[in-house]
Structures are given as C-alpha cells and as structure tokens.
Design a protein around this motif. Structure first.
Motif, PDB file in Angstrom:
ATOM      1  N   ASP A   3       0.848  -1.183   0.000  1.00 42.09           N
ATOM      2  CA  ASP A   3       0.000   0.000   0.000  1.00 42.09           C
ATOM      3  C   ASP A   3       0.881   1.229   0.000  1.00 42.09           C
ATOM      4  OD1 ASP A   3      -2.386  -1.399   0.029  1.00 42.09           O
ATOM      5  OD2 ASP A   3      -2.536  -1.410   2.211  1.00 42.09           O
ATOM      6  N   THR A  31      -3.723   3.994   0.788  1.00 41.49           N
ATOM      7  CA  THR A  31      -3.762   2.769  -0.011  1.00 41.49           C
ATOM      8  C   THR A  31      -3.641   3.036  -1.506  1.00 41.49           C
ATOM      9  OG1 THR A  31      -6.172   2.859   0.076  1.00 41.49           O
ATOM     10  CG2 THR A  31      -5.077   1.453   1.696  1.00 41.49           C
ATOM     11  N   THR A  32      -4.188   4.167  -1.953  1.00 39.54           N
ATOM     12  CA  THR A  32      -4.167   4.511  -3.381  1.00 39.54           C
ATOM     13  C   THR A  32      -3.933   6.009  -3.520  1.00 39.54           C
ATOM     14  OG1 THR A  32      -6.528   5.029  -3.493  1.00 39.54           O
ATOM     15  CG2 THR A  32      -5.890   2.720  -3.906  1.00 39.54           C
ATOM     16  N   ASN A  35      -7.130   7.814  -2.509  1.00 38.73           N
ATOM     17  CA  ASN A  35      -7.240   7.847  -1.053  1.00 38.73           C
ATOM     18  C   ASN A  35      -6.308   8.920  -0.483  1.00 38.73           C
ATOM     19  OD1 ASN A  35      -5.457   6.180   1.311  1.00 38.73           O
ATOM     20  ND2 ASN A  35      -7.630   6.484   1.765  1.00 38.73           N
TER      21      ASN A  35
END
Length: 70
Positions: A3, A31-32, A35
């Motif tokens: 992540d 996480t992304t 995000n």
C-alpha cells in the motif's frame, strides 16, 4: 503488493525525496493515490497547517511533518 503512494518528484525545500513511499497521513492508512488526495483535501479543509506522513525510505519507516503552503 504494498500500500501507499510513491513520491515521484518534490520541491527543492521538501523533506520528501523521490522514491519515498507514503503509507500514512495523520495515522490514517494510504492505499491509493485517490485515497491520498482525499485525505490531504479533508485535512486541509479542517484548517490544519501541517500533515504527519509515515513514509518508507530505504526500507525503514520514518515520520515526516509537511507544512501546507497557503
């Protein structure tokens, strides 16, 4: 698969360097990229003037404080 988001480029005065992996912002997991952007926007709207990033650099975890430029 890990992540977090990878730092690609920075300002000259940044405490981050390309290759750092941001895995938390203010103790919230990243996480992304979506995000990450949502967390930064949400925290920015609270009026806080800094972010606390937990990063991975050279396989070690570090805490880095980033100041908002307003």
């Amino acid at each position: 698969e890990k992540d977090g988001v990878i730092v690609i480029e920075t300002d000259d005065d940044s405490k981050l360097i390309p290759g750092d992996i941001i895995i938390e912002i203010n103790r919230e997991p990243v996480t992304t990229i979506d995000n990450f952007l949502k967390l930064v926007d949400t925290i920015n709207k609270t009026g806080r003037n800094s972010l606390l990033f937990k990063i991975i650099r050279d396989e070690k975890s570090l805490w880095v404080t980033i100041i908002f430029h307003r």
